[in-house]
Design an enzyme around this catalytic site. Structure first.
Site, PDB file in Angstrom:
ATOM      1  N   GLY A 226      33.582  57.523  14.023  1.00 25.16           N
ATOM      2  CA  GLY A 226      34.602  56.634  14.216  1.00 25.16           C
ATOM      3  C   GLY A 226      34.939  56.177  15.565  1.00 25.16           C
ATOM      4  O   GLY A 226      35.951  55.365  15.914  1.00 25.16           O
ATOM      5  N   GLU A 264      29.259  61.898  12.916  1.00 22.19           N
ATOM      6  CA  GLU A 264      28.642  61.022  12.450  1.00 22.19           C
ATOM      7  C   GLU A 264      28.830  59.780  13.216  1.00 22.19           C
ATOM      8  O   GLU A 264      30.084  59.158  12.971  1.00 22.19           O
ATOM      9  CB  GLU A 264      28.772  60.803  10.990  1.00 22.19           C
ATOM     10  CG  GLU A 264      28.442  61.946  10.008  1.00 22.19           C
ATOM     11  CD  GLU A 264      29.324  61.939   8.845  1.00 22.19           C
ATOM     12  OE1 GLU A 264      28.938  62.848   7.829  1.00 22.19           O
ATOM     13  OE2 GLU A 264      30.241  61.156   8.429  1.00 22.19           O
ATOM     14  N   LEU A 265      28.136  59.405  14.327  1.00 23.19           N
ATOM     15  CA  LEU A 265      28.508  58.270  14.935  1.00 23.19           C
ATOM     16  C   LEU A 265      27.370  56.978  14.907  1.00 23.19           C
ATOM     17  O   LEU A 265      26.199  57.301  14.656  1.00 23.19           O
ATOM     18  CB  LEU A 265      28.307  58.644  16.572  1.00 23.19           C
ATOM     19  CG  LEU A 265      29.525  59.661  16.845  1.00 23.19           C
ATOM     20  CD1 LEU A 265      29.247  59.999  18.427  1.00 23.19           C
ATOM     21  CD2 LEU A 265      30.954  58.990  16.827  1.00 23.19           C
ATOM     22  N   ARG A 267      28.580  52.955  15.324  1.00 25.13           N
ATOM     23  CA  ARG A 267      28.849  51.800  16.245  1.00 25.13           C
ATOM     24  C   ARG A 267      28.809  52.316  17.525  1.00 25.13           C
ATOM     25  O   ARG A 267      28.247  51.411  18.613  1.00 25.13           O
ATOM     26  CB  ARG A 267      30.393  51.261  15.841  1.00 25.13           C
ATOM     27  CG  ARG A 267      30.787  50.217  16.667  1.00 25.13           C
ATOM     28  CD  ARG A 267      32.379  50.260  16.565  1.00 25.13           C
ATOM     29  NE  ARG A 267      32.769  50.418  15.207  1.00 25.13           N
ATOM     30  CZ  ARG A 267      33.197  49.589  14.481  1.00 25.13           C
ATOM     31  NH1 ARG A 267      32.885  48.234  14.832  1.00 25.13           N
ATOM     32  NH2 ARG A 267      33.666  49.558  13.226  1.00 25.13           N
ATOM     33  N   ARG A 303      31.557  39.921  11.022  1.00 25.01           N
ATOM     34  CA  ARG A 303      32.939  40.468  11.512  1.00 25.01           C
ATOM     35  C   ARG A 303      34.207  39.869  11.876  1.00 25.01           C
ATOM     36  O   ARG A 303      35.280  39.986  11.282  1.00 25.01           O
ATOM     37  CB  ARG A 303      32.594  41.754  12.623  1.00 25.01           C
ATOM     38  CG  ARG A 303      31.624  42.797  12.168  1.00 25.01           C
ATOM     39  CD  ARG A 303      31.397  43.630  13.191  1.00 25.01           C
ATOM     40  NE  ARG A 303      32.585  44.402  13.604  1.00 25.01           N
ATOM     41  CZ  ARG A 303      33.545  44.409  14.556  1.00 25.01           C
ATOM     42  NH1 ARG A 303      33.359  43.550  15.537  1.00 25.01           N
ATOM     43  NH2 ARG A 303      34.535  45.305  14.571  1.00 25.01           N
ATOM     44  N   TYR A 307      37.265  40.833   9.342  1.00 23.91           N
ATOM     45  CA  TYR A 307      38.111  41.464  10.007  1.00 23.91           C
ATOM     46  C   TYR A 307      39.138  40.991  10.796  1.00 23.91           C
ATOM     47  O   TYR A 307      40.072  41.296  11.529  1.00 23.91           O
ATOM     48  CB  TYR A 307      37.550  42.759  10.641  1.00 23.91           C
ATOM     49  CG  TYR A 307      36.648  43.606   9.799  1.00 23.91           C
ATOM     50  CD1 TYR A 307      36.852  44.014   8.589  1.00 23.91           C
ATOM     51  CD2 TYR A 307      35.534  43.897  10.351  1.00 23.91           C
ATOM     52  CE1 TYR A 307      36.220  44.942   7.919  1.00 23.91           C
ATOM     53  CE2 TYR A 307      34.407  44.795   9.610  1.00 23.91           C
ATOM     54  CZ  TYR A 307      34.967  45.401   8.656  1.00 23.91           C
ATOM     55  OH  TYR A 307      34.105  46.031   7.856  1.00 23.91           O
ATOM     56  N   CYS A 332      29.598  26.553   5.345  1.00 28.60           N
ATOM     57  CA  CYS A 332      30.575  25.737   4.605  1.00 28.60           C
ATOM     58  C   CYS A 332      31.643  26.522   4.199  1.00 28.60           C
ATOM     59  O   CYS A 332      32.063  26.661   3.135  1.00 28.60           O
ATOM     60  CB  CYS A 332      29.776  24.980   3.436  1.00 28.60           C
ATOM     61  SG  CYS A 332      28.718  23.642   3.931  1.00 28.60           S
ATOM     62  N   GLU A 333      32.459  27.367   5.066  1.00 26.30           N
ATOM     63  CA  GLU A 333      33.656  27.926   4.939  1.00 26.30           C
ATOM     64  C   GLU A 333      34.442  27.945   6.180  1.00 26.30           C
ATOM     65  O   GLU A 333      33.935  28.040   7.555  1.00 26.30           O
ATOM     66  CB  GLU A 333      33.235  29.425   4.669  1.00 26.30           C
ATOM     67  CG  GLU A 333      32.242  30.129   3.497  1.00 26.30           C
ATOM     68  CD  GLU A 333      33.129  29.941   2.330  1.00 26.30           C
ATOM     69  OE1 GLU A 333      34.392  29.804   1.967  1.00 26.30           O
ATOM     70  OE2 GLU A 333      32.421  29.960   1.357  1.00 26.30           O
ATOM     71  N   TYR A 361      26.870  46.557  12.796  1.00 28.43           N
ATOM     72  CA  TYR A 361      27.502  45.439  11.738  1.00 28.43           C
ATOM     73  C   TYR A 361      27.118  44.106  11.913  1.00 28.43           C
ATOM     74  O   TYR A 361      28.009  43.278  11.582  1.00 28.43           O
ATOM     75  CB  TYR A 361      28.806  45.943  11.386  1.00 28.43           C
ATOM     76  CG  TYR A 361      29.256  47.446  11.429  1.00 28.43           C
ATOM     77  CD1 TYR A 361      28.831  48.075   9.914  1.00 28.43           C
ATOM     78  CD2 TYR A 361      30.017  48.088  12.396  1.00 28.43           C
ATOM     79  CE1 TYR A 361      28.938  49.468  10.118  1.00 28.43           C
ATOM     80  CE2 TYR A 361      30.060  49.636  12.113  1.00 28.43           C
ATOM     81  CZ  TYR A 361      29.394  50.239  10.916  1.00 28.43           C
ATOM     82  OH  TYR A 361      29.685  51.452  11.042  1.00 28.43           O
TER      83      TYR A 361
END
Length: 380
Positions: A226, A264-265, A267, A303, A307, A332-333, A361
């Site tokens: 994290g 656990e890394l 990013r 992302r 987010y 088209c969004e 990501y």
């Protein structure tokens, strides 16, 4: 202008992901140097980026693999990770995925529920094996990050609630093909307030004592990952402060003699080494807004749409004075927007634009929506 694209890539068809392997190596060196004094066992989270050349470089640096699907377990093995350095997490492991991981004799399953433990026991028995498990607990620790990437609160789907833990532990005696070897917790992603890891450590200290009072000595603790990165200033802070991250656990986590601590890394390892490079298709001006329309969109980097995430954006073709642009893609969004009112050097059709910190990501979450072709990955 701070980002420099190698000249040989200037004429490459866009969009593409560019990976700075020298920065990746520097990041891995800083990570392993910071982990070494405390003998932390680092597992790379494949969900951040499962590109095979990237994985091979990470494996060669001595990291293990943290997987959240059967496909990731298979990819980790293909990249050269030893089975005894592979952990398998995830709230919804299928029978086929579990069987694949059991057959490979991976190090550990991070188990998230009683039903999962029962299925692990059944499938391991059918293979004549024991499934090594760490109980993933939900510690109800607020990571102070985006709601979509918070994983350690009672409202989240992940992990075993603390109120249910006694019943889960008591039920292990009825699961002869499950071997409890540790505890696991993961409280969220893109965490920049390091004190939350101190809160997690204190919670794990309490749980260890509670388990020891019930006769369970755990050789392993997995504190998750994290650790966040600096999306605002990728050149100023290209490598996270791994020393401070590990220091929180060294200071606050009470480790038993001989106990291994796993992290656990994802990013933090790969994000800054990746850049999404795109070309300006059109500059469109309305009465209210000036748009820079790129040939990359949410299909290459979702992302910001998913987010509302920030990525530093640069026009790497222009040195003209800056103007404000809404930087958007061709999908088209209406959500296909990278940033609004961002300051870019005056932008023209054909200019190259770099969207930074896209190594995590980005490629791994890309899609063929609108029947778009997947972007190529380039390395230097």
């Amino acid at each position: 202008m701070s980002f420099q694209l190698p000249a040989e890539f200037n004429s490459q068809p866009t969009p593409f992901y560019y990976y700075d392997l020298a920065l990746l190596d520097q990041t891995l060196a800083a990570l392993t140097a910071a982990a070494r004094p405390g003998n932390f066992q680092v597992h790379y989270a494949l969900k951040a980026n499962s590109n095979l050349p990237i994985l091979q470089r990470i494996q060669q640096a001595g990291l293990g693999a943290d997987c959240v699907s059967g496909g990731e377990v298979q990819r980790a093995l293909e990249a050269g990770f030893a089975p005894d350095h592979v952990v398998f997490a995830g709230v919804g492991k299928s029978d086929a995925e579990i069987n694949r991981a059991l057959a490979a004799d991976i190090f550990c399953f991070n188990a998230e529920s009683v039903p999962e433990l029962q299925v692990l026991n059944e499938l391991a028995a059918a293979q004549g094996r024991k499934a090594r498990v760490a109980l993933r607990i939900n510690p109800n620790v607020d990571a102070h990050t985006h709601a979509y990437i918070t994983t350690g609160l009672e409202a989240n789907k992940f992990g075993i609630s603390l109120s249910d833990l006694a019943g889960v532990v008591d039920g292990l005696d009825s699961l002869p093909n499950v071997e409890l070897i540790g505890l696991h917790a993961h409280i969220g992603s893109q965490i920049t307030e390091l004190h939350v890891f101190a809160n997690l450590s204190r919670k794990l200290n309490e749980l260890q004592t509670w388990l020891e009072d019930r006769g369970h000595q755990l050789p392993h603790l997995n504190v998750g990952g994290g650790l966040g990165i600096d999306y605002q200033h990728p050149d100023t802070n290209p490598i996270p402060d791994f020393k401070a991250y590990f220091g929180m656990f060294e200071q606050h986590l009470v480790r038993r003699p001989g106990q291994q601590v796993h992290v656990e890394l994802g990013r933090a390892v790969v994000a800054q080494a990746g850049t999404l490079v795109s070309r300006v298709l059109y500059v469109k001006e309305s009465q209210q807004t000036r748009f820079a329309i790129l040939d990359a969109g949410m299909t290459e980097l979702i992302r910001p749409a998913l987010y509302g995430s920030h990525h530093h954006i640069e026009n790497i073709s222009s040195q003209l004075p800056a103007l404000a642009y809404d930087v958007v893609g061709p999908i088209c969004e209406s959500s296909d927007t990278f940033a609004k009112a961002v300051q870019l050097a005056e932008t023209r059709r054909g200019d190259l634009v770099a969207i930074r910190s896209a190594g995590a990501y980005g490629e791994v979450m890309s899609s063929n929506y609108n029947l778009r072709e997947k972007a190529e990955a380039l390395y230097r």
